[in-house]
Scaffold this active site. Structure first.
Site, mmCIF file in Angstrom:
data_model
loop_
_atom_site.group_PDB
_atom_site.id
_atom_site.type_symbol
_atom_site.label_atom_id
_atom_site.label_comp_id
_atom_site.label_asym_id
_atom_site.label_seq_id
_atom_site.Cartn_x
_atom_site.Cartn_y
_atom_site.Cartn_z
ATOM 1 N N CYS A 121 138.561 62.145 -17.810
ATOM 2 C CA CYS A 121 137.520 62.080 -16.761
ATOM 3 C C CYS A 121 136.343 61.362 -17.397
ATOM 4 O O CYS A 121 135.372 61.998 -17.811
ATOM 5 C CB CYS A 121 137.125 63.481 -16.316
ATOM 6 S SG CYS A 121 138.526 64.535 -15.917
ATOM 7 N N ALA A 122 136.412 60.055 -17.489
ATOM 8 C CA ALA A 122 135.603 59.364 -18.497
ATOM 9 C C ALA A 122 134.321 58.701 -17.996
ATOM 10 O O ALA A 122 133.428 58.437 -18.805
ATOM 11 C CB ALA A 122 136.464 58.332 -19.211
ATOM 12 N N PRO A 124 130.634 57.991 -16.654
ATOM 13 C CA PRO A 124 130.340 56.589 -16.949
ATOM 14 C C PRO A 124 130.667 56.146 -18.373
ATOM 15 O O PRO A 124 130.493 54.979 -18.689
ATOM 16 C CB PRO A 124 128.829 56.501 -16.691
ATOM 17 C CG PRO A 124 128.318 57.879 -17.004
ATOM 18 C CD PRO A 124 129.413 58.834 -16.613
ATOM 19 N N GLY A 125 131.094 57.052 -19.236
ATOM 20 C CA GLY A 125 131.538 56.577 -20.551
ATOM 21 C C GLY A 125 130.823 57.187 -21.748
ATOM 22 O O GLY A 125 131.017 56.722 -22.868
ATOM 23 N N GLY A 126 130.022 58.220 -21.522
ATOM 24 C CA GLY A 126 129.307 58.846 -22.645
ATOM 25 C C GLY A 126 130.264 59.363 -23.712
ATOM 26 O O GLY A 126 130.148 59.021 -24.894
ATOM 27 N N GLU A 145 139.356 56.934 -15.377
ATOM 28 C CA GLU A 145 138.486 57.484 -14.327
ATOM 29 C C GLU A 145 139.196 57.298 -12.989
ATOM 30 O O GLU A 145 139.658 56.207 -12.670
ATOM 31 C CB GLU A 145 137.131 56.756 -14.343
ATOM 32 C CG GLU A 145 136.260 57.009 -13.140
ATOM 33 C CD GLU A 145 135.900 58.476 -12.905
ATOM 34 O OE1 GLU A 145 135.579 59.206 -13.866
ATOM 35 O OE2 GLU A 145 135.954 58.909 -11.733
ATOM 36 N N ASP A 172 144.896 58.816 -11.133
ATOM 37 C CA ASP A 172 144.795 60.240 -10.861
ATOM 38 C C ASP A 172 145.398 60.983 -12.063
ATOM 39 O O ASP A 172 146.368 60.488 -12.656
ATOM 40 C CB ASP A 172 145.609 60.547 -9.594
ATOM 41 C CG ASP A 172 145.392 61.968 -9.125
ATOM 42 O OD1 ASP A 172 144.575 62.153 -8.212
ATOM 43 O OD2 ASP A 172 146.035 62.887 -9.689
ATOM 44 N N ASP A 189 136.577 66.223 -19.823
ATOM 45 C CA ASP A 189 135.191 66.569 -19.513
ATOM 46 C C ASP A 189 135.179 66.721 -17.993
ATOM 47 O O ASP A 189 134.911 65.772 -17.267
ATOM 48 C CB ASP A 189 134.281 65.431 -19.998
ATOM 49 C CG ASP A 189 132.821 65.770 -19.894
ATOM 50 O OD1 ASP A 189 132.469 66.953 -20.052
ATOM 51 O OD2 ASP A 189 132.018 64.841 -19.651
ATOM 52 N N CYS A 242 129.815 70.880 -17.740
ATOM 53 C CA CYS A 242 128.360 71.069 -17.821
ATOM 54 C C CYS A 242 127.981 72.156 -16.815
ATOM 55 O O CYS A 242 126.986 72.050 -16.114
ATOM 56 C CB CYS A 242 127.610 69.756 -17.599
ATOM 57 S SG CYS A 242 128.084 68.896 -16.123
HETATM 58 N N1 SAM Z 1 132.925 62.196 -19.480
HETATM 59 C C1 SAM Z 1 131.891 61.506 -18.737
HETATM 60 C C2 SAM Z 1 130.788 61.091 -19.684
HETATM 61 O O1 SAM Z 1 130.619 61.746 -20.731
HETATM 62 O O2 SAM Z 1 130.098 60.085 -19.402
HETATM 63 C C3 SAM Z 1 131.387 62.352 -17.591
HETATM 64 C C4 SAM Z 1 132.484 62.838 -16.714
HETATM 65 S S1 SAM Z 1 131.998 63.743 -15.312
HETATM 66 C C5 SAM Z 1 131.543 65.269 -15.963
HETATM 67 C C6 SAM Z 1 133.534 64.068 -14.539
HETATM 68 C C7 SAM Z 1 134.278 62.864 -14.032
HETATM 69 O O3 SAM Z 1 135.480 63.326 -13.394
HETATM 70 C C8 SAM Z 1 133.550 62.043 -13.005
HETATM 71 O O4 SAM Z 1 133.492 60.703 -13.413
HETATM 72 C C9 SAM Z 1 134.382 62.176 -11.741
HETATM 73 O O5 SAM Z 1 134.420 60.996 -10.983
HETATM 74 C C10 SAM Z 1 135.741 62.525 -12.272
HETATM 75 N N2 SAM Z 1 136.569 63.271 -11.288
HETATM 76 C C11 SAM Z 1 136.219 63.725 -10.081
HETATM 77 N N3 SAM Z 1 137.270 64.331 -9.476
HETATM 78 C C12 SAM Z 1 138.300 64.231 -10.321
HETATM 79 C C13 SAM Z 1 139.662 64.637 -10.264
HETATM 80 N N4 SAM Z 1 140.145 65.286 -9.217
HETATM 81 N N5 SAM Z 1 140.447 64.348 -11.316
HETATM 82 C C14 SAM Z 1 139.959 63.711 -12.392
HETATM 83 N N6 SAM Z 1 138.669 63.313 -12.507
HETATM 84 C C15 SAM Z 1 137.865 63.569 -11.483
#
Ligand code: SAM
Length: 467
Positions: A121-122, A124-126, A145, A172, A189, A242
């Site tokens: 779940c990457a 924006p890329g942090g 993503e 997915d 994440d 988070c």
């Molecule tokens: N890891 C990222 C970073 O450090 O920049 C932040 C990730 S954020 C907490 C969670 C991510 O999961 C989002 O980009 C979101 O679009 C994605 N997401 C949303 N629904 C999802 C799903 N059903 N399966 C996988 N990823 C999903």
């Protein structure tokens, strides 16, 4: 915007390890903004470069984040938009608690090995940029993503980071079942109810509800169940959120231990860091809670597991890669300092630069996933010349003989706005525009004008006339 926390959230946190209501509410009411960044070791190789960047940000008093080798707290928030180093990918602006991923990876994974790593779940890329900085050149990061426009942003941020051992996919989580037993490390994440960010982003507060926490918890279970088959036997799973909610944190750890052959790993965390260990009721799994009233960072949760069951591995069909002609190779050699073991891959009318593991894996990954980016795009080889890609400018692989033009701040910002930087230079033809020795992008310098090749979609839109 009010920082008033929902009563149901506060009530649900009572009794959780480390939760202390009064200081927790106070720190949210005070709404202090904490700014932190993490340097890119591919581009910031010396203490002097680091100091120059901090000084340009008026942040020479920056303080190192205790659990991060390259992360720093800044005493105030500068305008990153007006800092060319930001656009050059010299650093990533990242919330401090999430940088703890470095400590979790360093203590659970042998980073000297060639590893296949998935950041599921990457965007924006942090975490992806952090993982890339930890991996050796023989390793490969697949940053995935599911949401398409967010995958595009992820690809842009990783292009800016400049490494060739990265693949970006837009899939997915369930698609990863096509890669059984493939990854040595999977980081999840997870999308969550976000309460850990309420101090920083109070506009998220009205979206919180106990029902949403429950929905997030269900979704987290689905994501984990979908991706776990892709982890190797003895591979490491790192799960983070988070959210402060038990349903998304401790409950998930117990659910994982109940449903999969996973061994929870406790980390050695110095008590001075003020991170709170939490042990789950049912299965004694350890996780780590980050509270903004205890440490300098936002709310965060993280836990690590080792996979214990046999993983199946995928059968692979061998595919032929495109061939790079001697002429193309010669053309590329005047532009690119190809590191040992790296290779070129023709893709449509463009040429990619791949790290060794990406080169051996990309055809297989392409059969299984929707790949948005692989390695570094070098450019379009034409009959006479290469039209270099912005990704090449962002990588550390540009050959030393490629002409450069060093810009002052104002000219650099004009270049980044895709305007004519108005410079007087004897250089003609293709040149790398730089600021403080850091590449910003390409320009083609003609006798009477400069063609600015900075990507339109990345250009600075804010007015710089007042600077
Ligand atoms: N890891 C990222 C970073 O450090 O920049 C932040 C990730 S954020 C907490 C969670 C991510 O999961 C989002 O980009 C979101 O679009 C994605 N997401 C949303 N629904 C999802 C799903 N059903 N399966 C996988 N990823 C999903």
């Amino acid at each position: 915007m009010s920082n008033h926390l929902p009563a149901a959230l506060i009530a649900s946190l009572e009794g959780l390890p480390g939760f202390d209501r009064a200081p927790f509410e106070q720190v949210h009411a005070a709404a202090e903004k904490i700014t932190s960044l993490r340097f890119n070791p591919l581009k910031v190789r010396t203490a002097e470069t680091q100091e120059n960047i901090l000084s340009a940000l008026s942040a020479s008093d920056a303080v190192q984040i205790p659990w991060s080798s390259a992360g720093y707290y800044l005493s105030q928030r500068p305008s990153f938009t007006f800092d060319p180093y930001f656009h050059a990918g010299a650093y990533y602006v990242q919330e401090a608690s999430s940088m703890f991923l470095e400590h979790a990876v360093r203590t659970t994974v042998d980073l000297s090995r060639p590893l296949k790593v998935l950041d599921l779940c990457a965007a924006p890329g942090g975490k992806s940029t952090l993982l890339q900085s930890l991996l050796n050149e023989q390793s490969m990061l697949v940053a995935n993503e599911v949401i398409k426009p967010r995958a595009a942003l992820l690809a842009d941020n990783l292009s800016k980071w400049g490494a060739a051992n990265v693949v970006v996919s837009n899939n997915d989580p369930r698609d990863f079942s096509r890669l059984p037993g493939y990854f040595d490390l999977i980081v999840i994440d997870a999308p969550c109810s976000g309460s850990g960010l309420f101090r920083r982003d109070p506009e998220l507060i009205p979206e919180w509800s106990p029902e949403n926490v429950e929905l997030c918890s269900q979704r987290q279970q689905r994501i984990l169940a979908d991706v776990l088959p892709a982890l190797k036997e003895d591979g490491i799973l790192i799960y983070s959120t988070c959210s402060f909610s038990k349903e998304e944190d401790e409950v998930i750890l117990d659910w994982l231990a109940d449903h999969f052959e996973l061994e929870n790993i406790a980390l050695n965390v110095p008590s001075a860091w003020q991170i709170v260990p939490t042990v789950t009721d049912k299965r004694n799994c350890t996780g780590y809670r980050f509270y903004p009233n205890r440490l300098k960072g936002e709310g965060f949760f993280i836990s690590c597991f080792r996979k214990r069951d046999m993983a199946h591995t995928a059968k692979r069909k061998e595919t032929k890669q495109g061939v790079v002609s001697a002429k193309e190779r010669e053309l590329l050699s005047s532009w690119i300092q190809l590191p040992d073991g790296y290779s070129y891959l023709p893709h449509q009318d463009e040429m990619l630069i791949l790290s060794p593991l990406v080169a051996t894996e990309i055809a297989f990954l392409q059969q299984q996933l929707y790949i948005r980016k692989a390695g570094v795009k070098a450019g379009q080889p034409g009959k006479k010349e290469l039209i270099p890609d912005h990704q090449l400018a962002m990588s550390p692989m540009v050959a030393a003989e490629v002409p450069v033009v060093d810009l002052e701040l104002k000219a650099a910002l004009q270049y980044l706005r895709k305007e004519d930087p108005g410079i007087d230079t004897p250089v003609r033809g293709w040149a790398l525009m730089r600021y403080g020795q850091m590449p910003l992008g390409w320009a083609k310098i003609l006798p009477n004008r400069i063609n600015n090749y900075y990507p339109k979609e990345l250009r600075i839109l804010k007015d710089i006339s007042g600077l």
